[in-house]
Design a protein around this motif. Structure first.
Motif, PDB file in Angstrom:
ATOM      1  N   TYR A  51      25.514 -69.398  54.117  1.00  0.00           N
ATOM      2  CA  TYR A  51      26.827 -68.739  54.229  1.00  0.00           C
ATOM      3  C   TYR A  51      27.448 -68.780  52.619  1.00  0.00           C
ATOM      4  O   TYR A  51      27.389 -69.811  52.030  1.00  0.00           O
ATOM      5  CB  TYR A  51      27.749 -69.061  55.158  1.00  0.00           C
ATOM      6  N   LEU A  52      27.308 -67.677  51.973  1.00  0.00           N
ATOM      7  CA  LEU A  52      27.628 -67.661  50.713  1.00  0.00           C
ATOM      8  C   LEU A  52      29.093 -67.149  50.538  1.00  0.00           C
ATOM      9  O   LEU A  52      29.643 -65.945  50.964  1.00  0.00           O
ATOM     10  CB  LEU A  52      26.577 -66.925  49.835  1.00  0.00           C
ATOM     11  N   ILE A  53      29.790 -67.703  49.745  1.00  0.00           N
ATOM     12  CA  ILE A  53      31.059 -67.362  49.121  1.00  0.00           C
ATOM     13  C   ILE A  53      31.246 -67.078  47.650  1.00  0.00           C
ATOM     14  O   ILE A  53      30.698 -68.135  46.988  1.00  0.00           O
ATOM     15  CB  ILE A  53      32.461 -68.150  49.784  1.00  0.00           C
ATOM     16  N   LEU A  54      31.477 -65.776  47.258  1.00  0.00           N
ATOM     17  CA  LEU A  54      31.642 -65.373  45.794  1.00  0.00           C
ATOM     18  C   LEU A  54      33.153 -65.329  45.491  1.00  0.00           C
ATOM     19  O   LEU A  54      33.659 -64.433  46.156  1.00  0.00           O
ATOM     20  CB  LEU A  54      30.990 -64.265  45.838  1.00  0.00           C
ATOM     21  N   LEU A  55      33.526 -66.157  44.482  1.00  0.00           N
ATOM     22  CA  LEU A  55      34.990 -65.964  44.384  1.00  0.00           C
ATOM     23  C   LEU A  55      34.971 -65.477  42.682  1.00  0.00           C
ATOM     24  O   LEU A  55      34.398 -66.314  41.794  1.00  0.00           O
ATOM     25  CB  LEU A  55      35.502 -67.376  44.393  1.00  0.00           C
TER      26      LEU A  55
END
Length: 557
Positions: A51-55
Protein backbone atom coordinates in the motif's frame (compact mmCIF):
# COMPACT_ATOMS: atom_id res chain seq x y z
CA UNK A 1 -30.43 5.87 23.41
CA UNK A 2 -26.92 7.20 22.96
CA UNK A 3 -26.28 10.30 25.08
CA UNK A 4 -22.92 11.15 23.59
CA UNK A 5 -23.00 13.72 20.80
CA UNK A 6 -20.71 12.33 18.11
CA UNK A 7 -21.17 15.35 15.85
CA UNK A 8 -18.99 17.62 18.00
CA UNK A 9 -16.24 15.03 18.32
CA UNK A 10 -16.03 14.44 14.54
CA UNK A 11 -16.29 18.17 13.86
CA UNK A 12 -13.22 18.87 16.02
CA UNK A 13 -11.43 15.84 14.58
CA UNK A 14 -11.80 16.95 10.94
CA UNK A 15 -11.26 20.63 11.79
CA UNK A 16 -7.97 19.86 13.53
CA UNK A 17 -6.72 17.59 10.74
CA UNK A 18 -7.70 20.18 8.15
CA UNK A 19 -5.29 22.70 9.64
CA UNK A 20 -2.71 19.97 10.26
CA UNK A 21 -2.74 19.02 6.56
CA UNK A 22 -2.66 22.69 5.56
CA UNK A 23 0.46 23.31 7.65
CA UNK A 24 2.05 20.19 6.11
CA UNK A 25 1.12 21.53 2.67
CA UNK A 26 2.93 24.82 3.42
CA UNK A 27 6.06 22.95 4.58
CA UNK A 28 6.04 20.64 1.55
CA UNK A 29 5.52 23.37 -1.04
CA UNK A 30 8.10 25.68 0.56
CA UNK A 31 10.77 22.95 0.60
CA UNK A 32 9.57 21.20 -2.58
CA UNK A 33 9.08 17.88 -0.75
CA UNK A 34 7.42 14.71 -2.02
CA UNK A 35 7.02 11.90 0.50
CA UNK A 36 6.18 8.28 -0.37
CA UNK A 37 5.24 5.83 2.36
CA UNK A 38 5.08 2.12 1.51
CA UNK A 39 3.47 -0.53 3.67
CA UNK A 40 3.63 -4.27 2.88
CA UNK A 41 0.16 -5.79 3.25
CA UNK A 42 0.51 -9.17 1.58
CA UNK A 43 3.47 -11.38 0.69
CA UNK A 44 2.86 -14.94 -0.56
CA UNK A 45 5.68 -16.70 -2.44
CA UNK A 46 6.49 -14.32 -5.31
CA UNK A 47 3.29 -12.22 -4.97
CA UNK A 48 3.55 -9.06 -2.90
CA UNK A 49 1.08 -6.24 -2.44
CA UNK A 50 2.22 -2.89 -1.07
CA UNK A 51 0.00 0.00 0.00
CA UNK A 52 1.57 3.23 -1.19
CA UNK A 53 0.81 6.72 0.18
CA UNK A 54 1.92 9.76 -1.80
CA UNK A 55 2.14 13.04 0.09
CA UNK A 56 2.84 16.10 -2.03
CA UNK A 57 1.36 19.58 -2.23
CA UNK A 58 -1.54 18.44 -4.43
CA UNK A 59 -2.80 15.68 -2.15
CA UNK A 60 -2.18 17.61 1.09
CA UNK A 61 -3.97 20.77 -0.04
CA UNK A 62 -6.91 18.76 -1.36
CA UNK A 63 -7.15 16.75 1.88
CA UNK A 64 -7.10 19.99 3.85
CA UNK A 65 -9.99 21.50 1.86
CA UNK A 66 -12.06 18.27 1.97
CA UNK A 67 -11.62 17.95 5.74
CA UNK A 68 -12.46 21.60 6.39
CA UNK A 69 -15.69 21.41 4.37
CA UNK A 70 -16.51 18.05 6.02
CA UNK A 71 -16.13 19.57 9.50
CA UNK A 72 -18.47 22.44 8.54
CA UNK A 73 -21.02 20.02 7.08
CA UNK A 74 -20.96 17.82 10.22
CA UNK A 75 -21.48 20.86 12.45
CA UNK A 76 -24.31 22.03 10.19
CA UNK A 77 -26.01 18.62 10.06
CA UNK A 78 -26.12 18.42 13.89
CA UNK A 79 -28.99 20.95 13.63
CA UNK A 80 -30.34 20.13 10.16
CA UNK A 81 -30.60 16.34 10.56
CA UNK A 82 -30.47 16.26 14.35
CA UNK A 83 -28.11 14.67 16.83
CA UNK A 84 -28.02 12.07 19.59
CA UNK A 85 -30.56 9.77 17.94
CA UNK A 86 -30.09 6.48 16.13
CA UNK A 87 -31.05 7.82 12.69
CA UNK A 88 -28.84 10.92 13.00
CA UNK A 89 -25.87 8.81 14.18
CA UNK A 90 -26.42 6.49 11.20
CA UNK A 91 -26.37 9.53 8.91
CA UNK A 92 -23.19 10.82 10.56
CA UNK A 93 -21.29 7.53 10.23
CA UNK A 94 -22.31 7.16 6.56
CA UNK A 95 -20.94 10.69 5.93
CA UNK A 96 -17.69 9.79 7.74
CA UNK A 97 -17.36 6.61 5.66
CA UNK A 98 -17.84 8.77 2.58
CA UNK A 99 -15.07 11.16 3.66
CA UNK A 100 -12.62 8.33 4.37
CA UNK A 101 -13.38 6.79 0.94
CA UNK A 102 -12.37 10.12 -0.57
CA UNK A 103 -9.16 10.14 1.49
CA UNK A 104 -8.32 6.64 0.24
CA UNK A 105 -8.58 7.89 -3.32
CA UNK A 106 -6.66 11.14 -2.81
CA UNK A 107 -3.50 10.03 -1.00
CA UNK A 108 -2.63 6.90 -2.97
CA UNK A 109 -1.07 6.54 -6.45
CA UNK A 110 -1.91 2.83 -6.41
CA UNK A 111 -4.68 1.87 -8.86
CA UNK A 112 -6.19 -0.79 -6.57
CA UNK A 113 -6.50 1.52 -3.55
CA UNK A 114 -7.86 4.24 -5.85
CA UNK A 115 -10.43 1.67 -7.00
CA UNK A 116 -11.26 0.97 -3.34
CA UNK A 117 -11.92 4.64 -2.65
CA UNK A 118 -13.66 5.10 -6.02
CA UNK A 119 -16.13 2.26 -5.37
CA UNK A 120 -16.58 3.43 -1.79
CA UNK A 121 -17.64 6.87 -3.06
CA UNK A 122 -20.15 5.34 -5.47
CA UNK A 123 -21.76 2.91 -3.02
CA UNK A 124 -21.84 5.24 0.01
CA UNK A 125 -23.30 8.04 -2.14
CA UNK A 126 -26.18 5.66 -2.94
CA UNK A 127 -26.84 5.23 0.80
CA UNK A 128 -26.79 9.01 1.28
CA UNK A 129 -29.10 9.80 -1.66
CA UNK A 130 -31.76 7.31 -0.45
CA UNK A 131 -31.55 8.57 3.15
CA UNK A 132 -35.08 10.05 3.11
CA UNK A 133 -36.59 6.68 2.00
CA UNK A 134 -39.09 8.05 -0.49
CA UNK A 135 -39.78 6.77 -4.01
CA UNK A 136 -38.15 9.89 -5.48
CA UNK A 137 -35.00 9.23 -3.41
CA UNK A 138 -34.88 5.57 -4.44
CA UNK A 139 -35.09 6.40 -8.14
CA UNK A 140 -32.47 9.16 -7.81
CA UNK A 141 -30.16 6.82 -5.88
CA UNK A 142 -30.55 4.14 -8.54
CA UNK A 143 -29.63 6.57 -11.35
CA UNK A 144 -26.63 7.81 -9.33
CA UNK A 145 -25.35 4.34 -8.46
CA UNK A 146 -25.80 2.78 -11.91
CA UNK A 147 -24.17 5.68 -13.76
CA UNK A 148 -21.19 5.57 -11.41
CA UNK A 149 -20.92 1.80 -11.78
CA UNK A 150 -20.90 2.21 -15.55
CA UNK A 151 -17.81 4.38 -15.24
CA UNK A 152 -16.07 1.82 -13.05
CA UNK A 153 -15.71 -0.43 -16.10
CA UNK A 154 -12.97 1.77 -17.57
CA UNK A 155 -11.09 1.88 -14.27
CA UNK A 156 -11.34 -1.90 -13.78
CA UNK A 157 -10.01 -2.60 -17.29
CA UNK A 158 -7.17 -0.11 -16.80
CA UNK A 159 -6.30 -1.77 -13.44
CA UNK A 160 -5.89 -5.12 -15.24
CA UNK A 161 -4.00 -3.51 -18.12
CA UNK A 162 -1.58 -1.57 -15.90
CA UNK A 163 -0.70 -4.83 -14.08
CA UNK A 164 0.95 -6.04 -17.29
CA UNK A 165 3.52 -3.24 -16.85
CA UNK A 166 4.64 -4.79 -13.56
CA UNK A 167 2.90 -2.76 -10.86
CA UNK A 168 -0.26 -0.84 -9.98
CA UNK A 169 1.78 2.22 -8.95
CA UNK A 170 1.01 4.21 -12.09
CA UNK A 171 3.42 7.07 -11.31
CA UNK A 172 6.46 4.83 -11.86
CA UNK A 173 5.48 3.76 -15.39
CA UNK A 174 4.03 6.97 -16.77
CA UNK A 175 6.13 7.10 -19.95
CA UNK A 176 5.39 3.53 -21.02
CA UNK A 177 1.59 3.50 -21.09
CA UNK A 178 -0.50 2.95 -24.16
CA UNK A 179 -2.89 5.84 -24.99
CA UNK A 180 -5.96 3.59 -24.71
CA UNK A 181 -5.40 3.33 -20.93
CA UNK A 182 -5.77 7.11 -20.66
CA UNK A 183 -8.97 7.07 -22.70
CA UNK A 184 -10.42 4.39 -20.39
CA UNK A 185 -9.59 6.54 -17.36
CA UNK A 186 -11.06 9.63 -19.06
CA UNK A 187 -14.27 7.63 -19.65
CA UNK A 188 -14.41 6.70 -15.95
CA UNK A 189 -13.76 10.27 -14.88
CA UNK A 190 -16.45 11.57 -17.23
CA UNK A 191 -19.09 9.41 -15.54
CA UNK A 192 -17.96 10.35 -12.02
CA UNK A 193 -17.77 14.07 -12.88
CA UNK A 194 -21.11 13.92 -14.76
CA UNK A 195 -19.89 15.17 -18.12
CA UNK A 196 -22.09 14.81 -21.22
CA UNK A 197 -23.61 12.23 -21.91
CA UNK A 198 -23.61 11.10 -18.25
CA UNK A 199 -24.93 14.36 -16.77
CA UNK A 200 -28.43 13.36 -15.73
CA UNK A 201 -27.48 11.80 -12.38
CA UNK A 202 -26.13 15.03 -10.85
CA UNK A 203 -29.41 16.99 -10.57
CA UNK A 204 -31.23 13.75 -9.63
CA UNK A 205 -28.87 13.27 -6.67
CA UNK A 206 -30.37 16.44 -5.14
CA UNK A 207 -32.89 14.13 -3.46
CA UNK A 208 -30.26 13.70 -0.73
CA UNK A 209 -30.29 15.90 2.42
CA UNK A 210 -28.76 19.36 1.87
CA UNK A 211 -25.58 18.73 3.97
CA UNK A 212 -24.90 15.69 1.76
CA UNK A 213 -25.43 17.79 -1.38
CA UNK A 214 -22.98 20.34 -0.02
CA UNK A 215 -20.31 17.73 0.61
CA UNK A 216 -20.90 15.53 -2.45
CA UNK A 217 -21.24 18.27 -5.05
CA UNK A 218 -18.53 20.63 -3.91
CA UNK A 219 -15.40 18.74 -2.95
CA UNK A 220 -15.78 14.95 -2.95
CA UNK A 221 -17.77 12.76 -5.36
CA UNK A 222 -17.94 14.90 -8.51
CA UNK A 223 -14.41 16.25 -8.11
CA UNK A 224 -12.93 12.73 -7.77
CA UNK A 225 -12.85 12.37 -11.57
CA UNK A 226 -11.14 15.75 -12.01
CA UNK A 227 -8.58 14.91 -9.31
CA UNK A 228 -7.72 11.54 -10.89
CA UNK A 229 -7.22 13.21 -14.28
CA UNK A 230 -4.96 15.81 -12.65
CA UNK A 231 -2.81 12.91 -11.42
CA UNK A 232 -2.75 11.34 -14.90
CA UNK A 233 -2.80 14.53 -16.94
CA UNK A 234 0.96 15.05 -16.99
CA UNK A 235 1.12 12.25 -19.53
CA UNK A 236 -2.12 12.85 -21.39
CA UNK A 237 -2.30 13.63 -25.11
CA UNK A 238 -4.09 16.86 -26.04
CA UNK A 239 -7.42 16.05 -27.67
CA UNK A 240 -9.87 18.50 -29.23
CA UNK A 241 -12.67 15.91 -29.35
CA UNK A 242 -12.75 15.43 -25.56
CA UNK A 243 -12.30 19.18 -25.06
CA UNK A 244 -15.53 19.90 -26.94
CA UNK A 245 -17.40 17.40 -24.74
CA UNK A 246 -16.33 19.39 -21.68
CA UNK A 247 -17.20 22.74 -23.26
CA UNK A 248 -20.59 21.37 -24.33
CA UNK A 249 -21.23 20.27 -20.71
CA UNK A 250 -20.44 23.81 -19.57
CA UNK A 251 -22.83 25.47 -22.05
CA UNK A 252 -25.59 22.87 -21.78
CA UNK A 253 -25.78 22.90 -17.96
CA UNK A 254 -25.81 26.72 -17.87
CA UNK A 255 -28.68 26.76 -20.37
CA UNK A 256 -30.67 24.23 -18.31
CA UNK A 257 -30.07 26.27 -15.12
CA UNK A 258 -31.60 29.35 -16.76
CA UNK A 259 -34.99 27.56 -17.00
CA UNK A 260 -34.93 25.66 -13.69
CA UNK A 261 -37.06 26.66 -10.67
CA UNK A 262 -35.79 24.14 -8.09
CA UNK A 263 -33.25 25.90 -5.84
CA UNK A 264 -30.99 22.88 -5.28
CA UNK A 265 -31.11 21.81 -8.94
CA UNK A 266 -29.99 25.27 -10.07
CA UNK A 267 -26.95 25.02 -7.78
CA UNK A 268 -26.31 21.43 -8.98
CA UNK A 269 -26.37 22.57 -12.61
CA UNK A 270 -23.95 25.38 -11.76
CA UNK A 271 -21.66 22.70 -10.27
CA UNK A 272 -21.92 20.81 -13.55
CA UNK A 273 -20.97 23.96 -15.45
CA UNK A 274 -17.90 24.50 -13.25
CA UNK A 275 -16.89 20.85 -13.68
CA UNK A 276 -16.99 21.37 -17.44
CA UNK A 277 -14.66 24.35 -16.95
CA UNK A 278 -12.20 22.28 -14.88
CA UNK A 279 -12.22 19.38 -17.35
CA UNK A 280 -11.73 21.63 -20.37
CA UNK A 281 -8.84 23.45 -18.68
CA UNK A 282 -7.19 20.05 -18.16
CA UNK A 283 -7.47 19.19 -21.86
CA UNK A 284 -6.15 22.60 -22.85
CA UNK A 285 -3.07 21.93 -20.69
CA UNK A 286 -3.64 24.31 -17.74
CA UNK A 287 -3.39 21.61 -15.06
CA UNK A 288 -2.42 23.79 -12.07
CA UNK A 289 -5.18 26.28 -12.84
CA UNK A 290 -7.72 23.46 -13.01
CA UNK A 291 -6.64 22.32 -9.54
CA UNK A 292 -6.72 25.91 -8.27
CA UNK A 293 -10.30 26.35 -9.50
CA UNK A 294 -11.21 22.96 -8.01
CA UNK A 295 -10.24 24.18 -4.51
CA UNK A 296 -11.78 27.66 -4.74
CA UNK A 297 -14.98 26.25 -6.25
CA UNK A 298 -15.27 23.76 -3.36
CA UNK A 299 -15.32 26.64 -0.85
CA UNK A 300 -18.02 28.84 -2.33
CA UNK A 301 -20.16 25.99 -3.71
CA UNK A 302 -20.42 24.26 -0.32
CA UNK A 303 -21.38 27.66 1.16
CA UNK A 304 -24.05 28.08 -1.53
CA UNK A 305 -25.57 24.68 -0.71
CA UNK A 306 -25.53 25.22 3.05
CA UNK A 307 -27.23 28.64 2.70
CA UNK A 308 -29.88 27.14 0.43
CA UNK A 309 -30.41 24.43 3.09
CA UNK A 310 -31.19 27.15 5.66
CA UNK A 311 -33.70 28.72 3.24
CA UNK A 312 -35.38 25.33 2.76
CA UNK A 313 -35.25 24.65 6.52
CA UNK A 314 -37.03 27.89 7.43
CA UNK A 315 -39.49 27.85 4.50
CA UNK A 316 -41.35 24.67 5.40
CA UNK A 317 -39.25 22.40 3.10
CA UNK A 318 -39.97 24.50 0.02
CA UNK A 319 -37.41 24.43 -2.81
CA UNK A 320 -39.29 26.36 -5.52
CA UNK A 321 -37.70 29.79 -6.00
CA UNK A 322 -41.02 31.20 -7.30
CA UNK A 323 -42.46 30.71 -3.81
CA UNK A 324 -39.59 32.59 -2.18
CA UNK A 325 -38.91 36.31 -2.16
CA UNK A 326 -37.58 39.03 0.14
CA UNK A 327 -35.72 36.43 2.21
CA UNK A 328 -33.14 39.09 2.97
CA UNK A 329 -35.65 40.83 5.31
CA UNK A 330 -35.99 37.71 7.47
CA UNK A 331 -32.57 36.02 7.16
CA UNK A 332 -30.05 38.86 6.75
CA UNK A 333 -26.88 36.91 7.68
CA UNK A 334 -27.72 33.86 5.55
CA UNK A 335 -28.75 36.07 2.62
CA UNK A 336 -25.45 37.98 2.83
CA UNK A 337 -23.44 34.74 2.80
CA UNK A 338 -25.58 33.36 -0.05
CA UNK A 339 -25.00 36.48 -2.16
CA UNK A 340 -21.24 36.44 -1.48
CA UNK A 341 -21.10 32.81 -2.70
CA UNK A 342 -23.25 33.70 -5.71
CA UNK A 343 -21.01 36.59 -6.71
CA UNK A 344 -17.90 34.43 -6.19
CA UNK A 345 -19.46 31.94 -8.62
CA UNK A 346 -19.95 34.71 -11.20
CA UNK A 347 -16.31 35.82 -10.86
CA UNK A 348 -16.96 39.25 -9.36
CA UNK A 349 -13.55 40.88 -8.66
CA UNK A 350 -11.65 40.20 -5.42
CA UNK A 351 -13.81 37.29 -4.32
CA UNK A 352 -12.45 33.74 -4.32
CA UNK A 353 -13.93 32.67 -7.67
CA UNK A 354 -12.48 35.68 -9.48
CA UNK A 355 -8.87 34.68 -8.89
CA UNK A 356 -9.26 31.24 -10.46
CA UNK A 357 -11.85 31.73 -13.23
CA UNK A 358 -10.59 35.12 -14.49
CA UNK A 359 -6.97 33.94 -14.39
CA UNK A 360 -7.98 30.85 -16.37
CA UNK A 361 -9.86 32.93 -18.99
CA UNK A 362 -6.82 35.21 -19.42
CA UNK A 363 -4.46 32.23 -19.83
CA UNK A 364 -6.84 30.64 -22.33
CA UNK A 365 -6.97 33.89 -24.33
CA UNK A 366 -3.16 34.02 -24.30
CA UNK A 367 -2.80 30.44 -25.62
CA UNK A 368 -4.20 31.28 -29.07
CA UNK A 369 -7.12 28.84 -29.06
CA UNK A 370 -9.42 28.86 -32.09
CA UNK A 371 -12.28 31.34 -32.23
CA UNK A 372 -15.03 28.79 -31.45
CA UNK A 373 -13.43 27.69 -28.16
CA UNK A 374 -12.65 31.32 -27.29
CA UNK A 375 -16.25 32.43 -27.90
CA UNK A 376 -17.84 29.47 -26.07
CA UNK A 377 -15.82 30.18 -22.92
CA UNK A 378 -16.94 33.80 -22.82
CA UNK A 379 -20.57 32.85 -23.54
CA UNK A 380 -20.50 30.36 -20.64
CA UNK A 381 -19.12 33.13 -18.40
CA UNK A 382 -22.09 35.34 -19.29
CA UNK A 383 -24.58 32.48 -18.82
CA UNK A 384 -23.19 31.78 -15.32
CA UNK A 385 -23.83 35.41 -14.37
CA UNK A 386 -27.28 35.17 -15.97
CA UNK A 387 -28.65 32.24 -13.94
CA UNK A 388 -26.93 33.48 -10.76
CA UNK A 389 -28.60 36.89 -11.02
CA UNK A 390 -31.92 35.23 -11.89
CA UNK A 391 -31.60 33.20 -8.69
CA UNK A 392 -30.71 36.37 -6.75
CA UNK A 393 -33.74 38.20 -8.18
CA UNK A 394 -36.25 35.46 -7.35
CA UNK A 395 -34.98 34.85 -3.80
CA UNK A 396 -33.96 38.33 -2.64
CA UNK A 397 -35.78 41.02 -4.65
CA UNK A 398 -39.09 39.40 -5.55
CA UNK A 399 -42.17 40.17 -3.45
CA UNK A 400 -42.46 37.97 -0.37
CA UNK A 401 -45.04 35.17 -0.61
CA UNK A 402 -45.22 34.73 3.21
CA UNK A 403 -45.10 30.99 2.65
CA UNK A 404 -43.80 30.26 6.13
CA UNK A 405 -43.70 32.12 9.42
CA UNK A 406 -40.75 30.09 10.71
CA UNK A 407 -38.58 33.12 9.89
CA UNK A 408 -39.68 34.96 12.97
CA UNK A 409 -37.99 32.48 15.32
CA UNK A 410 -34.53 32.58 13.72
CA UNK A 411 -31.65 32.23 16.15
CA UNK A 412 -27.85 32.25 15.78
CA UNK A 413 -27.38 28.48 15.84
CA UNK A 414 -24.60 26.17 14.64
CA UNK A 415 -25.82 26.31 11.04
CA UNK A 416 -25.13 30.04 10.96
CA UNK A 417 -21.71 29.52 12.51
CA UNK A 418 -20.66 26.99 9.86
CA UNK A 419 -21.72 29.23 6.96
CA UNK A 420 -19.98 32.22 8.56
CA UNK A 421 -16.65 30.31 8.66
CA UNK A 422 -17.12 29.18 5.04
CA UNK A 423 -17.89 32.75 3.97
CA UNK A 424 -14.52 33.89 5.29
CA UNK A 425 -12.76 31.35 3.05
CA UNK A 426 -15.10 32.05 0.11
CA UNK A 427 -13.77 35.63 0.20
CA UNK A 428 -10.09 35.13 1.07
CA UNK A 429 -9.13 31.61 -0.07
CA UNK A 430 -8.59 32.55 -3.72
CA UNK A 431 -6.06 35.34 -3.14
CA UNK A 432 -4.38 33.39 -0.33
CA UNK A 433 -3.83 30.29 -2.47
CA UNK A 434 -2.73 32.38 -5.43
CA UNK A 435 -0.01 34.03 -3.33
CA UNK A 436 1.11 30.67 -1.89
CA UNK A 437 1.32 29.09 -5.36
CA UNK A 438 2.97 32.19 -6.90
CA UNK A 439 0.38 32.29 -9.69
CA UNK A 440 0.45 36.09 -9.54
CA UNK A 441 4.07 36.06 -10.76
CA UNK A 442 2.85 34.98 -14.21
CA UNK A 443 2.94 38.01 -16.52
CA UNK A 444 0.12 38.09 -19.08
CA UNK A 445 -0.11 41.08 -21.39
CA UNK A 446 -3.49 41.38 -23.11
CA UNK A 447 -5.11 44.31 -24.94
CA UNK A 448 -7.40 46.45 -22.78
CA UNK A 449 -10.53 45.38 -24.70
CA UNK A 450 -9.70 41.68 -24.27
CA UNK A 451 -8.90 42.03 -20.57
CA UNK A 452 -12.22 43.84 -19.96
CA UNK A 453 -14.20 41.39 -22.12
CA UNK A 454 -14.76 38.93 -19.26
CA UNK A 455 -16.11 41.73 -17.02
CA UNK A 456 -18.33 42.89 -19.90
CA UNK A 457 -19.79 39.41 -20.35
CA UNK A 458 -20.48 39.13 -16.60
CA UNK A 459 -22.44 42.41 -16.59
CA UNK A 460 -24.20 41.40 -19.81
CA UNK A 461 -25.20 38.17 -18.02
CA UNK A 462 -26.55 40.20 -15.06
CA UNK A 463 -28.72 42.24 -17.45
CA UNK A 464 -29.91 39.12 -19.27
CA UNK A 465 -30.78 37.51 -15.92
CA UNK A 466 -33.13 40.40 -15.09
CA UNK A 467 -34.70 40.15 -18.55
CA UNK A 468 -35.22 36.40 -18.10
CA UNK A 469 -37.31 37.09 -14.99
CA UNK A 470 -39.59 39.37 -17.03
CA UNK A 471 -40.20 36.93 -19.91
CA UNK A 472 -43.30 35.51 -18.19
CA UNK A 473 -43.38 32.22 -20.13
CA UNK A 474 -42.34 33.79 -23.39
CA UNK A 475 -41.57 30.34 -24.83
CA UNK A 476 -43.89 27.33 -25.15
CA UNK A 477 -44.25 24.87 -22.29
CA UNK A 478 -42.47 22.09 -24.23
CA UNK A 479 -39.34 24.23 -24.43
CA UNK A 480 -39.29 24.64 -20.63
CA UNK A 481 -39.82 20.90 -20.12
CA UNK A 482 -37.07 20.12 -22.62
CA UNK A 483 -34.55 22.19 -20.63
CA UNK A 484 -35.71 21.26 -17.11
CA UNK A 485 -35.43 17.54 -17.94
CA UNK A 486 -31.87 18.07 -19.25
CA UNK A 487 -32.84 17.52 -22.91
CA UNK A 488 -34.36 14.11 -21.97
CA UNK A 489 -30.84 12.72 -21.74
CA UNK A 490 -31.72 9.91 -19.36
CA UNK A 491 -34.54 8.70 -21.62
CA UNK A 492 -32.14 8.02 -24.49
CA UNK A 493 -30.47 5.23 -22.51
CA UNK A 494 -33.66 3.13 -22.75
CA UNK A 495 -33.46 3.25 -26.56
CA UNK A 496 -29.90 1.92 -26.41
CA UNK A 497 -30.96 -0.86 -24.04
CA UNK A 498 -33.89 -1.81 -26.30
CA UNK A 499 -31.60 -1.85 -29.35
CA UNK A 500 -29.06 -4.13 -27.62
CA UNK A 501 -31.74 -6.59 -26.43
CA UNK A 502 -33.35 -6.75 -29.87
CA UNK A 503 -30.05 -7.22 -31.70
CA UNK A 504 -28.86 -9.91 -29.26
CA UNK A 505 -32.12 -11.88 -29.52
CA UNK A 506 -31.96 -11.69 -33.33
CA UNK A 507 -28.37 -12.92 -33.40
CA UNK A 508 -28.66 -15.72 -30.86
CA UNK A 509 -32.32 -16.83 -31.12
CA UNK A 510 -32.41 -16.79 -27.33
CA UNK A 511 -34.69 -15.00 -24.93
CA UNK A 512 -31.65 -13.93 -22.90
CA UNK A 513 -30.45 -10.38 -22.97
CA UNK A 514 -27.02 -9.77 -24.47
CA UNK A 515 -25.58 -9.31 -20.97
CA UNK A 516 -26.78 -12.73 -19.84
CA UNK A 517 -25.77 -14.54 -23.03
CA UNK A 518 -22.27 -13.05 -23.22
CA UNK A 519 -21.92 -12.52 -19.48
CA UNK A 520 -21.94 -14.79 -16.43
CA UNK A 521 -24.56 -17.30 -17.60
CA UNK A 522 -22.95 -17.93 -21.00
CA UNK A 523 -19.44 -18.18 -19.54
CA UNK A 524 -20.54 -20.64 -16.83
CA UNK A 525 -22.33 -22.78 -19.47
CA UNK A 526 -19.21 -23.04 -21.66
CA UNK A 527 -16.95 -23.60 -18.64
CA UNK A 528 -19.08 -26.58 -17.61
CA UNK A 529 -18.93 -27.96 -21.17
CA UNK A 530 -15.14 -27.62 -21.31
CA UNK A 531 -14.62 -29.11 -17.83
CA UNK A 532 -16.83 -32.13 -18.60
CA UNK A 533 -14.90 -32.67 -21.85
CA UNK A 534 -11.55 -32.61 -20.02
CA UNK A 535 -12.93 -34.92 -17.34
CA UNK A 536 -14.02 -37.40 -20.02
CA UNK A 537 -10.64 -37.09 -21.71
CA UNK A 538 -8.69 -37.66 -18.47
CA UNK A 539 -10.51 -40.92 -17.53
CA UNK A 540 -10.09 -42.41 -21.02
CA UNK A 541 -7.63 -45.16 -21.90
CA UNK A 542 -3.90 -44.59 -22.21
CA UNK A 543 -3.93 -44.96 -26.00
CA UNK A 544 -5.56 -41.51 -26.32
CA UNK A 545 -2.67 -39.97 -24.36
CA UNK A 546 -0.18 -41.82 -26.52
CA UNK A 547 -1.83 -40.71 -29.79
CA UNK A 548 -2.04 -37.09 -28.63
CA UNK A 549 1.60 -37.21 -27.54
CA UNK A 550 2.73 -38.40 -30.98
CA UNK A 551 0.54 -35.84 -32.76
CA UNK A 552 2.03 -32.98 -30.77
CA UNK A 553 5.51 -34.44 -31.11
CA UNK A 554 5.29 -34.39 -34.91
CA UNK A 555 3.71 -30.93 -34.93
CA UNK A 556 6.46 -29.50 -32.72
CA UNK A 557 9.16 -31.34 -34.63
Amino acid sequence: MLFYNYNYFWFFFFFFFSFFFFSLFLIFIFNDFVLMLEYKILYINSISYYYLILLDWVSLSFCSVVMFISSMVILYSSVYVGSMSYSSNRFLFIVILFIFSMMFMVISPNMVSIMLGWDGLGLVSYCLVIYYSSMNSYLAGLITCLTNRLGDVGLLVSVGWIMSYGSWHFIYYSDLYFDTIFYLIVFSCFTKSAQVPFSCWLPAAMAAPTPVSSLVHSSTLVTAGVYLLIRFCNFFVFNYFILFFSIFTMIFSSLCAMYEFDLKKIIALSTLSQLGLMMSSLFIGLIDLSFFHLLTHAMFKSLLFLCSGIFIYYMNDNQDIRMMGSITLFLPLTSSCFNIANFALCGVPFLSGFYSSDFFIENMSFMGMNFTVFLLYYISLGMTACYSFRLFYYTMLFNSKFLSYNFFSVSMNLMKMSIFLLTFFAVFFGCMFMWIMNFDLVFILLPFTLSMLSMGFVFFGFWLGIEFCKFNYFFSLNYYLFNSYMWFMFGYSFFFKKFFIKSSSMLTNHLFGWGEYYGGLGISFYLMKISSFFQLYSISSIKLFLISFFVWFFIMF
